[in-house]
Write an enzyme that holds these catalytic residues in place. Sequence first.
Site, PDB file in Angstrom:
ATOM      1  N   ASP A  82       0.847  -1.196   0.000  1.00 39.23           N
ATOM      2  CA  ASP A  82       0.000   0.000   0.000  1.00 39.23           C
ATOM      3  C   ASP A  82       0.888   1.254   0.000  1.00 39.23           C
ATOM      4  O   ASP A  82       1.792   1.371   0.830  1.00 39.23           O
ATOM      5  CB  ASP A  82      -0.869  -0.039   1.272  1.00 39.23           C
ATOM      6  N   GLU A 134      -1.564   5.960  -8.668  1.00 37.29           N
ATOM      7  CA  GLU A 134      -2.540   6.969  -8.231  1.00 37.29           C
ATOM      8  C   GLU A 134      -2.402   8.243  -9.050  1.00 37.29           C
ATOM      9  O   GLU A 134      -1.308   8.718  -9.314  1.00 37.29           O
ATOM     10  CB  GLU A 134      -2.355   7.277  -6.735  1.00 37.29           C
ATOM     11  N   GLY A 181      -7.818   8.429   7.007  1.00 37.35           N
ATOM     12  CA  GLY A 181      -8.024   8.706   8.422  1.00 37.35           C
ATOM     13  C   GLY A 181      -9.488   8.718   8.819  1.00 37.35           C
ATOM     14  O   GLY A 181     -10.373   8.370   8.028  1.00 37.35           O
ATOM     15  N   ALA A 213     -11.472   4.917   2.327  1.00 34.32           N
ATOM     16  CA  ALA A 213     -12.880   4.521   2.200  1.00 34.32           C
ATOM     17  C   ALA A 213     -13.474   3.940   3.484  1.00 34.32           C
ATOM     18  O   ALA A 213     -14.496   3.263   3.443  1.00 34.32           O
ATOM     19  CB  ALA A 213     -13.021   3.525   1.047  1.00 34.32           C
ATOM     20  N   ILE A 255      -9.619  -0.127   3.214  1.00 40.18           N
ATOM     21  CA  ILE A 255     -10.149   0.116   4.557  1.00 40.18           C
ATOM     22  C   ILE A 255      -9.066  -0.155   5.594  1.00 40.18           C
ATOM     23  O   ILE A 255      -8.533  -1.262   5.668  1.00 40.18           O
ATOM     24  CB  ILE A 255     -11.382  -0.783   4.810  1.00 40.18           C
TER      25      ILE A 255
HETATM   26  P1  13P Z   1      -8.966   4.779   5.522  1.00 41.98           P
HETATM   27  O1  13P Z   1      -8.065   5.645   6.338  1.00 41.98           O
HETATM   28  O2  13P Z   1     -10.217   5.499   5.128  1.00 41.98           O
HETATM   29  O3  13P Z   1      -9.260   3.468   6.165  1.00 41.98           O
HETATM   30  O4  13P Z   1      -8.211   4.465   4.137  1.00 41.98           O
HETATM   31  C1  13P Z   1      -7.228   3.458   4.079  1.00 41.98           C
HETATM   32  C2  13P Z   1      -6.450   3.508   2.833  1.00 41.98           C
HETATM   33  O5  13P Z   1      -6.757   4.177   1.862  1.00 41.98           O
HETATM   34  C3  13P Z   1      -5.245   2.670   2.785  1.00 41.98           C
HETATM   35  O6  13P Z   1      -4.503   2.880   1.633  1.00 41.98           O
HETATM   36  O1  G3H Z   2      -3.371   4.894   3.574  1.00 43.11           O
HETATM   37  C1  G3H Z   2      -2.609   4.494   4.439  1.00 43.11           C
HETATM   38  C2  G3H Z   2      -2.945   3.312   5.268  1.00 43.11           C
HETATM   39  O2  G3H Z   2      -4.079   3.509   6.054  1.00 43.11           O
HETATM   40  C3  G3H Z   2      -1.772   2.880   6.044  1.00 43.11           C
HETATM   41  O3  G3H Z   2      -1.491   3.761   7.057  1.00 43.11           O
HETATM   42  O4  G3H Z   2       0.896   4.351   6.721  1.00 43.11           O
HETATM   43  O5  G3H Z   2      -0.234   4.570   8.968  1.00 43.11           O
HETATM   44  O6  G3H Z   2       0.282   2.304   8.035  1.00 43.11           O
HETATM   45  P1  G3H Z   2      -0.036   3.744   7.741  1.00 43.11           P
HETATM   46 ZN    ZN Z   3      -4.588   4.899   0.860  1.00 38.90          ZN
END
Ligand code: 13P
Ligand code: G3H
Ligand code: ZN
Length: 309
Positions: A82, A134, A181, A213, A255
């Site tokens: 991610d 993205e 967030g 989301a 999520i």
């Molecule tokens: P949320 O903070 O809405 O759960 O989004 C998570 C996300 O986009 C991880 O890449």
């Molecule tokens: O979009 C980011 C994810 O929610 C991961 O968050 O970088 O705090 O692990 P993090």
């Molecule tokens: Zn994200």
Amino acid sequence: MPLVTSTEMFKKAYEGGYAIGAFNVNNMEIIQGIVEAATEEKAPLILQVSAGARKYANTTYLTKMVEAAVETSGLPICLHLDHGDSFALCKDCVDSGFTSVMIDASSHPFAENINITKQVVEYAHDHGVVVEAELGKLAGIEDAVNVSAKDAAFTDPDQVQEFVSKTGVDSLAIAIGTSHGAYKFKGQAQLRFDILEEVGKRLPGFPIVLHGASSVPQELVKIVNNYGGSMPGAQGVPEEMLRKAASMAVCKINIDSDLRLAVTGAIREHFALNPSHFDPRQYLGPAREAVKQVVKHKLVNVLGCNNKA
Ligand code: 13P
Ligand code: G3H
Ligand code: ZN
């Protein structure tokens, strides 16, 4: 079945008008809660690991636990990076067994985003790994992602065809008003479905990804707040908007925050009711169960990917 890429999942999700849940994982209990939910609901899964998660838990531990999840559940599971912010990070994940990586070069100018993404795509595709990129900038703050509302930018539909054809990317995260967030909207939640619709027209059949989301269910916020937390004004994406997005071109819905709320609420509640407990299993067990219940709800009532494994 070994770890899979998201290719087949997205193809079926696009055709079926549903979305795959991409859940962030940071420890064993979170992985187990998600996988138990998906097993009971027979749902395909994307388990995603951020740079922060790699730092916290060690990428080898996370990879091995996800492999254990594949072995014990028999589900199609994709292991995804991610918000990779560099070629080096994406390469490291490709080399260590991930089946999907995100290169998030959205903070760079368009041409540079294309160049960085293309480089990742070439390496990943050579190794049988798929790539998400993205275009546009989501607002919000998490560990490695920090974009203020004034720096956020909606995706420009006029750019998506050129971006996809020049990079060869497999899926595209777009900015339509969601944010990272637990504090996404101050008043009425608003998403630019007109942008999503236009992107869908420009890229027929192409899988779109929605970050930021979480729905931030008020019942979870209430549990956190009931037991000593303070999250006034936390607000997420209404579930009906996510369902609508899933029925359109969105095939992957990210999520994380909702899982964080579930874990924190369960642990706070546990200690409020059982102040003398000190065995971590006594509070991490309820946290795992809370994650499971949130994920089951998402799979069935929001994403519509139950019984699609
Ligand atoms: P949320 O903070 O809405 O759960 O989004 C998570 C996300 O986009 C991880 O890449
Ligand atoms: O979009 C980011 C994810 O929610 C991961 O968050 O970088 O705090 O692990 P993090
Ligand atoms: Zn994200």
